[in-house]
Design a protein around this motif. Structure first.
Motif, PDB file in Angstrom:
ATOM      1  N   GLU A  47       1.325 -19.060  33.296  1.00  0.00           N
ATOM      2  CA  GLU A  47       2.929 -19.090  33.606  1.00  0.00           C
ATOM      3  C   GLU A  47       3.489 -18.146  32.580  1.00  0.00           C
ATOM      4  OE1 GLU A  47       6.523 -22.225  33.420  1.00  0.00           O
ATOM      5  OE2 GLU A  47       4.658 -23.025  34.209  1.00  0.00           O
ATOM      6  N   ILE A  48       3.427 -18.272  31.203  1.00  0.00           N
ATOM      7  CA  ILE A  48       3.931 -17.557  30.258  1.00  0.00           C
ATOM      8  C   ILE A  48       3.463 -16.016  30.419  1.00  0.00           C
ATOM      9  CG2 ILE A  48       3.533 -17.246  27.698  1.00  0.00           C
ATOM     10  CD1 ILE A  48       3.015 -20.184  27.602  1.00  0.00           C
ATOM     11  N   PHE A  49       2.312 -15.670  30.929  1.00  0.00           N
ATOM     12  CA  PHE A  49       1.797 -14.470  30.874  1.00  0.00           C
ATOM     13  C   PHE A  49       2.786 -13.673  31.952  1.00  0.00           C
ATOM     14  CE2 PHE A  49      -0.581 -11.138  33.273  1.00  0.00           C
ATOM     15  CZ  PHE A  49      -0.844 -10.240  32.317  1.00  0.00           C
ATOM     16  N   TYR A  50       2.838 -14.339  33.257  1.00  0.00           N
ATOM     17  CA  TYR A  50       3.906 -13.599  34.229  1.00  0.00           C
ATOM     18  C   TYR A  50       5.300 -13.484  33.616  1.00  0.00           C
ATOM     19  CZ  TYR A  50       0.210 -13.600  37.596  1.00  0.00           C
ATOM     20  OH  TYR A  50      -0.982 -12.967  38.376  1.00  0.00           O
ATOM     21  N   LYS A  51       5.983 -14.496  33.106  1.00  0.00           N
ATOM     22  CA  LYS A  51       7.101 -14.602  32.629  1.00  0.00           C
ATOM     23  C   LYS A  51       7.081 -13.277  31.475  1.00  0.00           C
ATOM     24  CE  LYS A  51       8.516 -18.990  33.071  1.00  0.00           C
ATOM     25  NZ  LYS A  51       9.396 -20.307  32.322  1.00  0.00           N
ATOM     26  N   SER A  52       6.134 -13.067  30.713  1.00  0.00           N
ATOM     27  CA  SER A  52       6.141 -11.965  29.665  1.00  0.00           C
ATOM     28  C   SER A  52       6.147 -10.553  30.530  1.00  0.00           C
ATOM     29  CB  SER A  52       4.835 -12.028  29.029  1.00  0.00           C
ATOM     30  OG  SER A  52       4.667 -10.747  28.045  1.00  0.00           O
ATOM     31  N   VAL A  53       5.476 -10.547  31.608  1.00  0.00           N
ATOM     32  CA  VAL A  53       5.307  -9.238  32.442  1.00  0.00           C
ATOM     33  C   VAL A  53       6.700  -8.950  33.067  1.00  0.00           C
ATOM     34  CG1 VAL A  53       4.074  -8.261  34.461  1.00  0.00           C
ATOM     35  CG2 VAL A  53       2.742  -9.370  32.735  1.00  0.00           C
ATOM     36  N   ALA A  54       7.292  -9.969  33.532  1.00  0.00           N
ATOM     37  CA  ALA A  54       8.609  -9.835  34.226  1.00  0.00           C
ATOM     38  C   ALA A  54       9.611  -9.353  33.104  1.00  0.00           C
ATOM     39  CB  ALA A  54       9.177 -11.115  34.555  1.00  0.00           C
ATOM     40  N   SER A  55       9.526  -9.832  31.810  1.00  0.00           N
ATOM     41  CA  SER A  55      10.499  -9.325  30.875  1.00  0.00           C
ATOM     42  C   SER A  55      10.105  -7.953  30.594  1.00  0.00           C
ATOM     43  CB  SER A  55      10.260 -10.098  29.648  1.00  0.00           C
ATOM     44  OG  SER A  55      10.493 -11.660  29.788  1.00  0.00           O
ATOM     45  N   PHE A  56       8.810  -7.507  30.533  1.00  0.00           N
ATOM     46  CA  PHE A  56       8.820  -6.110  30.207  1.00  0.00           C
ATOM     47  C   PHE A  56       9.111  -5.029  31.192  1.00  0.00           C
ATOM     48  CE2 PHE A  56       5.421  -7.554  27.286  1.00  0.00           C
ATOM     49  CZ  PHE A  56       5.656  -6.844  26.174  1.00  0.00           C
ATOM     50  N   GLY A 112       1.990  -6.941  28.706  1.00  0.00           N
ATOM     51  CA  GLY A 112       1.956  -8.448  28.886  1.00  0.00           C
ATOM     52  C   GLY A 112       0.457  -8.862  28.217  1.00  0.00           C
ATOM     53  N   THR A 113      -0.509  -8.225  29.078  1.00  0.00           N
ATOM     54  CA  THR A 113      -1.827  -8.470  28.539  1.00  0.00           C
ATOM     55  C   THR A 113      -2.177  -8.433  26.990  1.00  0.00           C
ATOM     56  OG1 THR A 113      -2.838  -7.855  30.722  1.00  0.00           O
ATOM     57  CG2 THR A 113      -4.449  -8.053  28.902  1.00  0.00           C
ATOM     58  N   LEU A 114      -1.843  -7.294  26.476  1.00  0.00           N
ATOM     59  CA  LEU A 114      -1.767  -6.964  24.879  1.00  0.00           C
ATOM     60  C   LEU A 114      -1.239  -8.062  24.034  1.00  0.00           C
ATOM     61  CD1 LEU A 114      -1.796  -3.087  24.811  1.00  0.00           C
ATOM     62  CD2 LEU A 114      -3.669  -4.404  24.589  1.00  0.00           C
ATOM     63  N   THR A 115      -0.091  -8.209  24.524  1.00  0.00           N
ATOM     64  CA  THR A 115       0.959  -9.367  23.734  1.00  0.00           C
ATOM     65  C   THR A 115       0.271 -10.657  23.896  1.00  0.00           C
ATOM     66  OG1 THR A 115       2.491  -9.350  25.462  1.00  0.00           O
ATOM     67  CG2 THR A 115       2.987  -7.999  23.603  1.00  0.00           C
ATOM     68  N   PHE A 116      -0.309 -10.935  24.855  1.00  0.00           N
ATOM     69  CA  PHE A 116      -1.018 -12.272  25.338  1.00  0.00           C
ATOM     70  C   PHE A 116      -2.265 -12.236  24.152  1.00  0.00           C
ATOM     71  CE2 PHE A 116      -4.316 -14.636  27.268  1.00  0.00           C
ATOM     72  CZ  PHE A 116      -3.530 -16.195  27.581  1.00  0.00           C
ATOM     73  N   PHE A 117      -2.978 -11.460  24.129  1.00  0.00           N
ATOM     74  CA  PHE A 117      -4.088 -11.589  23.335  1.00  0.00           C
ATOM     75  C   PHE A 117      -4.001 -11.322  21.829  1.00  0.00           C
ATOM     76  CE2 PHE A 117      -6.465 -10.974  27.318  1.00  0.00           C
ATOM     77  CZ  PHE A 117      -7.224 -11.777  27.404  1.00  0.00           C
ATOM     78  N   ALA A 118      -2.716 -10.736  21.609  1.00  0.00           N
ATOM     79  CA  ALA A 118      -2.151 -10.780  20.156  1.00  0.00           C
ATOM     80  C   ALA A 118      -1.809 -11.968  19.772  1.00  0.00           C
ATOM     81  CB  ALA A 118      -1.214  -9.447  20.125  1.00  0.00           C
ATOM     82  N   GLY A 119      -1.149 -12.683  20.754  1.00  0.00           N
ATOM     83  CA  GLY A 119      -0.649 -13.901  20.300  1.00  0.00           C
ATOM     84  C   GLY A 119      -2.177 -15.131  20.081  1.00  0.00           C
ATOM     85  N   MET A 120      -2.913 -14.886  20.741  1.00  0.00           N
ATOM     86  CA  MET A 120      -4.004 -15.651  20.533  1.00  0.00           C
ATOM     87  C   MET A 120      -4.843 -15.165  19.283  1.00  0.00           C
ATOM     88  SD  MET A 120      -4.343 -17.602  22.917  1.00  0.00           S
ATOM     89  CE  MET A 120      -5.645 -18.248  24.458  1.00  0.00           C
ATOM     90  N   ALA A 121      -4.657 -13.807  18.880  1.00  0.00           N
ATOM     91  CA  ALA A 121      -5.545 -13.689  17.627  1.00  0.00           C
ATOM     92  C   ALA A 121      -4.690 -14.145  16.356  1.00  0.00           C
ATOM     93  CB  ALA A 121      -5.795 -12.227  17.579  1.00  0.00           C
ATOM     94  N   LEU A 122      -3.043 -14.099  16.238  1.00  0.00           N
ATOM     95  CA  LEU A 122      -2.294 -14.786  15.638  1.00  0.00           C
ATOM     96  C   LEU A 122      -2.510 -16.200  15.552  1.00  0.00           C
ATOM     97  CD1 LEU A 122       0.183 -14.262  13.695  1.00  0.00           C
ATOM     98  CD2 LEU A 122       1.648 -14.747  15.641  1.00  0.00           C
ATOM     99  N   LEU A 123      -2.603 -16.786  16.588  1.00  0.00           N
ATOM    100  CA  LEU A 123      -2.847 -18.384  16.578  1.00  0.00           C
ATOM    101  C   LEU A 123      -4.193 -18.615  15.934  1.00  0.00           C
ATOM    102  CD1 LEU A 123      -2.265 -21.467  17.499  1.00  0.00           C
ATOM    103  CD2 LEU A 123      -3.396 -20.766  19.564  1.00  0.00           C
TER     104      LEU A 123
END
Length: 140
Positions: A70-79, A93-104
């Motif tokens: 759900e968060i991923f699709y909202k991110s893609v829609a925002s881009f 969206g994919t890059l920021t998703f995995f960057a967020g996982m790395a940050l976590l």
């Protein structure tokens, strides 16, 4: 080829209200049944630790998957709203998703370091555990 993005918002906000209410009611009823089963000693004796662990892990994974998608699709829609085309929005969206996982993961490592640095005192170790969610908390 990248998957086609579908607009998840229905035309009428109450279009799927009956289905949503039914699914939530069914999930709540399943929780009641599961809670009542532990009152029967024979059922409790049949439960194996591995089966319970698998069930908890699987249900937790499903909840995480639904939330992250759900968060991923909202991110893609925002881009897309920012002006990116479909392909670029999906990649961003994919890059920021995995960057967020790395940050976590880095945040968890820092919290683990702070907690173990003061290994002599266990007074505030619970506060650090709250700050580091167990989403990816594999041992370092």
């Amino acid at each position: 080829r990248f998957p086609r993005m579908v607009d998840p918002t229905p035309k009428d906000p109450l279009e799927n209200a009956g289905l949503a209410f039914g699914l939530v009611s069914a999930a709540g009823f399943c929780s009641v049944i599961g809670g009542l089963l532990v009152l029967n000693k024979r059922v409790v004796d049949l439960a194996k630790t591995g089966v319970l662990a698998f069930g908890l892990g699987f249900s937790g994974g499903v909840m995480l998957y639904v939330s992250f998608i759900e968060i991923f699709y909202k991110s893609v829609a925002s881009f897309k709203a920012y002006g990116k085309d479909d392909r670029d929005a999906y990649v961003c969206g994919t890059l920021t998703f995995f960057a967020g996982m790395a940050l976590l993961r880095c945040t968890i490592q820092i919290a683990h370091y702070v907690e173990t640095r003061g290994a002599g005192t266990k007074a505030d170790s619970g506060a650090v555990a709250v700050a580091a969610p167990s989403v990816v908390s594999a041992p370092p």
